[in-house]
Design an enzyme around this catalytic site. Structure first.
Site, PDB file in Angstrom:
ATOM      1  CE1 TYR A  55      -3.476   2.754   0.668  1.00 48.29           C
ATOM      2  CE2 TYR A  55      -2.005   3.451   2.431  1.00 48.29           C
ATOM      3  CZ  TYR A  55      -3.085   3.697   1.602  1.00 48.29           C
ATOM      4  OH  TYR A  55      -3.773   4.868   1.706  1.00 48.29           O
ATOM      5  CG  HIS A 102      -2.607  14.259   0.477  1.00 52.30           C
ATOM      6  ND1 HIS A 102      -2.453  13.589  -0.719  1.00 52.30           N
ATOM      7  CD2 HIS A 102      -3.281  13.408   1.292  1.00 52.30           C
ATOM      8  CE1 HIS A 102      -2.984  12.385  -0.623  1.00 52.30           C
ATOM      9  NE2 HIS A 102      -3.496  12.249   0.586  1.00 52.30           N
ATOM     10  NE  ARG A 148     -12.396  25.778  53.565  1.00 54.22           N
ATOM     11  CZ  ARG A 148     -13.616  25.250  53.485  1.00 54.22           C
ATOM     12  NH1 ARG A 148     -13.809  23.961  53.671  1.00 54.22           N
ATOM     13  NH2 ARG A 148     -14.666  26.012  53.216  1.00 54.22           N
TER      14      ARG A 148
END
Length: 533
Positions: A60, A90, A298
């Protein structure tokens, strides 16, 4: 030439947050590959070269197209063109560019991934990345586009700069331009560079830009926690808080180390304070014992400690991610044969969850800071401080509108705290049918941190003002060693406001002290015993 001590050696296995911290702090640090990494990269690359000449091998992204085009064959002769087209197709990111520091980290992290060998890129390709990095050339990388299953769009923009394509844009020493021009200014020869089989895909696979932005956000979050401790201590001093809440015995039995450390830090800031005693409280009319403060005062150590504990967990994720093989496919060697396996290591699920978690705790850091600030402006809640922290009320409005900013920003941060990781939307013809959405998570986190920085700056500013307003009442009583030093340092640059004036420049200055971390540099490493009066 830089000396050996100015080098960061990467090998794909030993990069740590401590080394990353050093890299962030030192822009002149050069990066180089270890000898072991060079040998490993060359070894794994030999497999790719062999597979390219094996016509029966189907891999791939090497001998096939990408995504749903995985069934289409890519010939060996077209590999260089294929790499370029991957980048061009891209590199379609939108939105503002990432900060240079994030891009710098992304390049370092991707080079470190490649040093592991499993990606199968050439050593020349890694050296090209390091060449730009060491010269100070940073590609312009848009923030929008990645779905967090591989930062395909943003990393493709880096790729265009690596090959010297005119479609890429970069910065060098403040100048921005197309990559050939910027590379020439940086005296990088050759300007053009060809990627070969698997290199473009290996560059854009993996959630590298998300990881880089996550690490930088984590770095900023750590700074925020330290500044929050400083702001809380100054606030406790200004309200003459009850010190029993910081007694180490309370925190030891709660069994949270980060809480114990926070209580110790607050005690060190306040060491020697006579304001936070019954005598100090009497100066403004408190004739009965305080007994205990409100929760925001506190429980500061408990809340800040819990936030730091979450950040420690997130650091463990980042430490693992920066030395992981984040690519697809990956190459493995069993001692005899190489094998290529397709999988999903590019998926950014870990990061997306961590980013959402970090956003939640940053939200609460801002919330408790805003609550502490609010108390300072109310005479009842502050036990006698002037209304709105102004000496002559009525004619003057004081700090009411300064604090309103903190309220507004907390409101925004709460909206941004909505998790991104649960919002997967399928994409690319359902080939990517589950996405981590980590880029959305990190983008909103960066904005949340920026807002939280401003909230803490407001607490510091109003606490310093409160101290000035009652200092005359407190004559003869000492402040804490650390709180005295913090207040003095603030007053070297920002004057108290006795009557209304245009306060925005002072607020902006205080915000810059927080954002830059400049205020932290005055009190390292939180050991107040080293600070002389």
């Amino acid at each position: 030439m830089p000396s050996q001590t100015e080098f960061l050696i990467i090998d794909g296995e030993t990069l740590s947050y401590e080394k990353i911290f050093e890299y962030i702090e030192n822009p002149h640090l050069q990066v180089a590959l270890s000898i072991e990494a060079i040998n490993r990269v060359n070894h794994y690359r030999s497999a790719v070269d062999q597979w390219l000449v094996d016509e029966k091998k189907v891999i791939y992204g090497v001998t096939t197209g990408l995504g749903k085009l995985k069934d289409f064959v890519v010939d060996e002769r077209n590999q260089n063109e294929f790499q370029r087209k991957i980048l061009l197709s891209h590199a379609v990111g939108l939105g503002p560019d990432f900060p240079e520091q994030v891009v710098r980290l992304a390049m370092l992290l991707r080079a470190n991934v490649f040093a592991r060998g499993n990606s199968g890129v050439r050593i020349e390709f890694i050296e090209r990345i390091l060449q730009l990095l060491n010269k100070g050339v940073y590609p312009c990388v848009p923030q929008i586009g990645s779905l967090g299953v591989g930062d395909l769009q943003p990393m493709a923009h880096i790729g265009l700069c690596l090959i010297g394509a005119p479609e890429g844009k970069a910065r060098f020493r403040g100048d921005k331009g197309i990559s050939p021009d910027i590379l020439a200014k940086a005296q990088i020869v050759p300007i053009t560079f060809e990627m070969t089989a698997k290199e473009a895909l290996s560059l854009i696979d993996g959630s590298t830009m998300v990881l880089a932005a996550s690490i930088y956000a984590y770095y900023q979050a750590q700074q925020l926690c330290k500044i929050a401790d400083m702001a809380a201590a100054l606030n406790i001093e200004a309200t003459r808080g009850e010190m029993n809440a910081l007694d180490p015995r309370i925190h030891e039995v709660n069994n949270l180390q980060s809480e114990q450390d926070t209580a110790r830090i607050l005690r060190e800031f306040l060491e020697g304070s006579q304001w936070t005693t019954d005598e100090g409280r009497k100066r403004l009319g408190e004739l009965k014992p305080r007994v205990q403060d409100a929760v925001s005062i506190r429980s500061t150590a408990q809340v800040h400690g819990a936030i730091k504990d979450v950040l420690q967990y997130i650091q463990s994720i980042l430490d693992r991610e920066m030395n992981a093989s984040k690519d697809n496919p990956l190459i493995f060697f069993d001692g005899v044969n190489f094998e290529s396996l397709s999988g999903g290591n590019y998926h950014g699920a870990h990061l997306s969850y961590a980013l959402d978690f970090m956003g939640i705790v940053i939200t609460d850091l801002a919330v408790i800071s805003e609550r502490r600030s609010a108390r300072l402006l109310d005479p009842f809640m502050s036990y006698g401080l002037p209304t709105n922290l102004v000496a002559k009320a009525g004619l003057n409005t004081g700090f009411a509108l300064v604090h309103a900013n903190a309220t507004a920003m907390v409101g925004e941060i709460r909206i941004l705290a909505t998790p991104a990781s649960v919002g997967s939307i399928p994409a690319k013809g359902n080939q990517e049918d589950h996405n981590s959405m980590a880029m959305g998570a990190v983008r909103k986190l960066m904005h949340m941190i920026e807002l939280a920085q401003q909230v803490l700056a407001i607490e510091l500013l109003v606490a310093a003002q409160a101290i000035d307003l009652i200092s005359e009442n407190m004559q003869g009583l000492c402040m804490g060693k650390g709180t005295f030093a913090i207040h003095r340092w603030i007053r070297l640059s920002i004057e108290p406001m006795w009557e209304d004036r245009f306060i925005l420049p002072d607020l902006e200055k205080m915000i810059e002290f927080v954002k830059s971390g400049q205020i932290l540099g005055q009190f390292p490493p939180y050991n107040m015993k080293k600070i002389a009066r």
